[in-house]
Design a protein around this motif. Structure first.
Motif, mmCIF file in Angstrom:
data_model
loop_
_atom_site.group_PDB
_atom_site.id
_atom_site.type_symbol
_atom_site.label_atom_id
_atom_site.label_comp_id
_atom_site.label_asym_id
_atom_site.label_seq_id
_atom_site.Cartn_x
_atom_site.Cartn_y
_atom_site.Cartn_z
ATOM 1 N N PHE A 38 73.947 40.694 86.641
ATOM 2 C CA PHE A 38 74.151 39.616 85.680
ATOM 3 C C PHE A 38 74.137 38.226 86.350
ATOM 4 O O PHE A 38 74.862 37.320 85.971
ATOM 5 N N SER A 39 73.284 38.076 87.381
ATOM 6 C CA SER A 39 73.039 36.735 87.927
ATOM 7 C C SER A 39 72.241 35.958 86.878
ATOM 8 O O SER A 39 71.326 36.504 86.266
ATOM 9 N N VAL A 40 72.575 34.689 86.719
ATOM 10 C CA VAL A 40 71.909 33.878 85.683
ATOM 11 C C VAL A 40 71.371 32.588 86.297
ATOM 12 O O VAL A 40 72.089 31.885 87.008
ATOM 13 N N VAL A 41 70.088 32.298 86.020
ATOM 14 C CA VAL A 41 69.497 31.016 86.408
ATOM 15 C C VAL A 41 69.103 30.287 85.136
ATOM 16 O O VAL A 41 68.491 30.878 84.246
ATOM 17 N N THR A 42 69.439 29.008 85.066
ATOM 18 C CA THR A 42 69.077 28.254 83.864
ATOM 19 C C THR A 42 68.611 26.849 84.221
ATOM 20 O O THR A 42 68.980 26.305 85.252
ATOM 21 N N THR A 43 67.755 26.301 83.365
ATOM 22 C CA THR A 43 67.292 24.925 83.549
ATOM 23 C C THR A 43 66.888 24.346 82.206
ATOM 24 O O THR A 43 66.612 25.085 81.256
ATOM 25 N N MET A 44 66.841 22.994 82.157
ATOM 26 C CA MET A 44 66.278 22.333 80.976
ATOM 27 C C MET A 44 64.974 21.645 81.367
ATOM 28 O O MET A 44 64.460 20.822 80.624
ATOM 29 N N ASN A 45 64.465 22.000 82.536
ATOM 30 C CA ASN A 45 63.186 21.449 82.984
ATOM 31 C C ASN A 45 62.406 22.537 83.731
ATOM 32 O O ASN A 45 62.441 22.610 84.945
ATOM 33 N N GLN A 46 61.735 23.376 82.963
ATOM 34 C CA GLN A 46 60.928 24.450 83.547
ATOM 35 C C GLN A 46 59.462 24.004 83.489
ATOM 36 O O GLN A 46 58.942 23.707 82.415
ATOM 37 N N THR A 47 58.819 23.974 84.654
ATOM 38 C CA THR A 47 57.500 23.332 84.714
ATOM 39 C C THR A 47 56.317 24.292 84.587
ATOM 40 O O THR A 47 55.202 23.865 84.330
ATOM 41 N N ALA A 48 56.529 25.570 84.809
ATOM 42 C CA ALA A 48 55.408 26.532 84.722
ATOM 43 C C ALA A 48 55.921 27.867 84.194
ATOM 44 O O ALA A 48 55.782 28.914 84.846
ATOM 45 N N GLY A 49 56.497 27.814 82.998
ATOM 46 C CA GLY A 49 57.094 29.028 82.416
ATOM 47 C C GLY A 49 56.044 30.037 81.989
ATOM 48 O O GLY A 49 54.936 29.669 81.589
ATOM 49 N N HIS A 50 56.395 31.299 82.092
ATOM 50 C CA HIS A 50 55.503 32.377 81.649
ATOM 51 C C HIS A 50 55.904 32.846 80.253
ATOM 52 O O HIS A 50 57.083 32.982 79.946
ATOM 53 N N GLY A 51 54.880 33.171 79.461
ATOM 54 C CA GLY A 51 55.113 33.798 78.172
ATOM 55 C C GLY A 51 54.610 35.231 78.201
ATOM 56 O O GLY A 51 54.095 35.690 79.226
ATOM 57 N N ARG A 52 54.747 35.928 77.096
ATOM 58 C CA ARG A 52 54.237 37.304 77.018
ATOM 59 C C ARG A 52 52.721 37.287 77.028
ATOM 60 O O ARG A 52 52.091 36.305 76.667
ATOM 61 N N LEU A 53 52.148 38.408 77.406
ATOM 62 C CA LEU A 53 50.705 38.630 77.367
ATOM 63 C C LEU A 53 49.944 37.513 78.098
ATOM 64 O O LEU A 53 48.949 36.984 77.612
ATOM 65 N N ASP A 54 50.476 37.142 79.275
ATOM 66 C CA ASP A 54 49.856 36.122 80.133
ATOM 67 C C ASP A 54 49.741 34.741 79.497
ATOM 68 O O ASP A 54 48.923 33.925 79.909
ATOM 69 N N ARG A 55 50.540 34.483 78.475
ATOM 70 C CA ARG A 55 50.552 33.136 77.900
ATOM 71 C C ARG A 55 51.531 32.288 78.708
ATOM 72 O O ARG A 55 52.293 32.800 79.513
ATOM 73 N N GLY A 56 51.523 30.987 78.480
ATOM 74 C CA GLY A 56 52.513 30.112 79.135
ATOM 75 C C GLY A 56 53.676 29.870 78.192
ATOM 76 O O GLY A 56 53.671 30.328 77.044
ATOM 77 N N TRP A 57 54.670 29.158 78.689
ATOM 78 C CA TRP A 57 55.794 28.755 77.841
ATOM 79 C C TRP A 57 56.190 27.338 78.234
ATOM 80 O O TRP A 57 56.469 27.064 79.401
ATOM 81 N N ILE A 58 56.158 26.444 77.257
ATOM 82 C CA ILE A 58 56.407 25.023 77.548
ATOM 83 C C ILE A 58 57.849 24.651 77.216
ATOM 84 O O ILE A 58 58.340 24.967 76.135
ATOM 85 N N THR A 59 58.509 24.010 78.191
ATOM 86 C CA THR A 59 59.881 23.523 77.976
ATOM 87 C C THR A 59 59.863 22.012 78.189
ATOM 88 O O THR A 59 59.951 21.549 79.330
ATOM 89 N N PRO A 60 59.693 21.208 77.124
ATOM 90 C CA PRO A 60 59.675 19.754 77.329
ATOM 91 C C PRO A 60 60.975 19.298 77.989
ATOM 92 O O PRO A 60 62.057 19.756 77.594
ATOM 93 N N VAL A 61 60.846 18.426 79.001
ATOM 94 C CA VAL A 61 61.999 18.065 79.839
ATOM 95 C C VAL A 61 63.220 17.662 79.014
ATOM 96 O O VAL A 61 63.149 16.764 78.177
ATOM 97 N N GLY A 62 64.313 18.378 79.239
ATOM 98 C CA GLY A 62 65.590 18.044 78.600
ATOM 99 C C GLY A 62 65.695 18.458 77.144
ATOM 100 O O GLY A 62 66.706 18.195 76.498
ATOM 101 N N LYS A 63 64.662 19.105 76.594
ATOM 102 C CA LYS A 63 64.686 19.410 75.154
ATOM 103 C C LYS A 63 64.692 20.902 74.860
ATOM 104 O O LYS A 63 64.653 21.321 73.701
ATOM 105 N N GLY A 64 64.661 21.702 75.927
ATOM 106 C CA GLY A 64 64.655 23.153 75.732
ATOM 107 C C GLY A 64 65.513 23.816 76.792
ATOM 108 O O GLY A 64 65.866 23.199 77.807
ATOM 109 N N LEU A 65 65.841 25.049 76.538
ATOM 110 C CA LEU A 65 66.684 25.805 77.463
ATOM 111 C C LEU A 65 65.874 26.996 77.971
ATOM 112 O O LEU A 65 65.315 27.753 77.168
ATOM 113 N N ALA A 66 65.793 27.135 79.282
ATOM 114 C CA ALA A 66 65.116 28.298 79.875
ATOM 115 C C ALA A 66 66.150 29.032 80.732
ATOM 116 O O ALA A 66 66.780 28.425 81.605
ATOM 117 N N THR A 67 66.326 30.313 80.446
ATOM 118 C CA THR A 67 67.384 31.077 81.125
ATOM 119 C C THR A 67 66.886 32.456 81.488
ATOM 120 O O THR A 67 66.231 33.110 80.672
#
Ligand code: BTN
Length: 268
Positions: A38-67
């Protein structure tokens, strides 16, 4: 960016000002050795997020949560049953996010639902995506969730995407992130211990609750198979592995979907 509320309950929380991908970061830390359950890493500025099926995932700076959370199959707590429940763990992550954001949506008279396998939808639009990955040595899995908090319309990648702010939820992005993260982690930890537990009634009731939250069941869907083919079908149920049982339009046969994607036809 302190995440004080979350840190009070999860003191080992790792908050990064910026990272390529929280999933990749946990993977690197796992590779370097010594990653606690249960180690947890989180950020509100993820620059190269991965999505399912080789898609990307965009986290606009300070406006989304990536965990991302690392869930060990064997730890002080015996989580080994989870090895056979990986499909359910990723459904559970979406379910935990549904429960984490529903209290905020209540103020605007809305509710979140799960779209199989693990998107979170509000009003038919996607607000959160989940990406799980079993480690190569099969010792555990990393499950990452991306949530749109205060993204504006111009930040969102598709007309079918939304954010808490777009839905009318007000509040400061950092405070929202901290409160949602705490609720998400508590729900996820609780669900994991129920899923890994030996009480079969408890496991069955959790699966039932997840099924009740899954807006896909009963819907007409277009199934996008991994080989590029598509089927029209009606979604019927979740099977023992968390797969989606559908009845194909092309016949009376039922089929279990365990990979690929689906589209809810009513929102096309
Ligand atoms: C999807 O809907 O395609 C899944 C999106 C998953 C995005 C999250 S954000 C945190 C974690 N880190 C990543 O690189 N991806 C997941």
């Amino acid at each position: 960016m302190e995440f004080e509320l979350t840190r009070q309950n999860f003191p080992a929380l790792i908050v990064l000002d910026e990272v390529d991908s929280t999933n990749d970061e946990l993977l690197r830390r796992f590779g370097a050795g010594g990653l606690a359950d249960f180690s947890v890493v989180t950020t509100m500025n993820q620059t190269a997020g991965h999505g399912r099926l080789d898609r990307g995932w965009i986290t606009p700076v300070g406006k989304g949560l990536a965990t991302s959370v690392f869930i060990r199959f064997e730890s002080i707590v015996d989580n080994s049953r989870l090895r056979h429940q990986v499909g359910w763990v990723s459904l559970l992550a979406g379910f935990a996010m549904v429960r984490a954001i529903n209290p905020f949506l209540k103020s605007v008279d809305l509710r979140a639902f799960l779209k199989w396998p693990n998107d979170v939808l509000v009003d038919g639009k996607k607000i959160c995506g989940v990406l799980g990955r079993v480690l190569d040595d099969n010792s555990g899995l990393i499950v990452g969730a991306g949530l749109n908090l205060t993204s504006e319309k111009s930040d969102l990648p598709f007309s079918t995407s939304t954010s808490l702010a777009q839905l009318g939820v007000t509040g400061n992005s950092i405070e929202l992130a901290d409160e949602v993260l705490l609720r998400y982690l508590l729900e996820l930890r609780d669900g994991i211990s129920r899923l890994a537990g030996s009480n079969s009634d408890d496991v069955a009731s959790l699966k039932n609750e997840i099924g009740e939250t899954c807006a896909t069941l009963g819907e007409r869907v277009r199934v996008q198979n991994p080989d590029g083919t598509e089927d029209l079908a009606r979604a019927q149920a979740l099977d023992d592995s968390g797969g989606l049982v559908v009845r194909l339009d092309s016949g009376l046969k039922s089929k279990v979907i365990s990979a690929g994607d689906i589209v809810h036809l009513r929102y096309e």
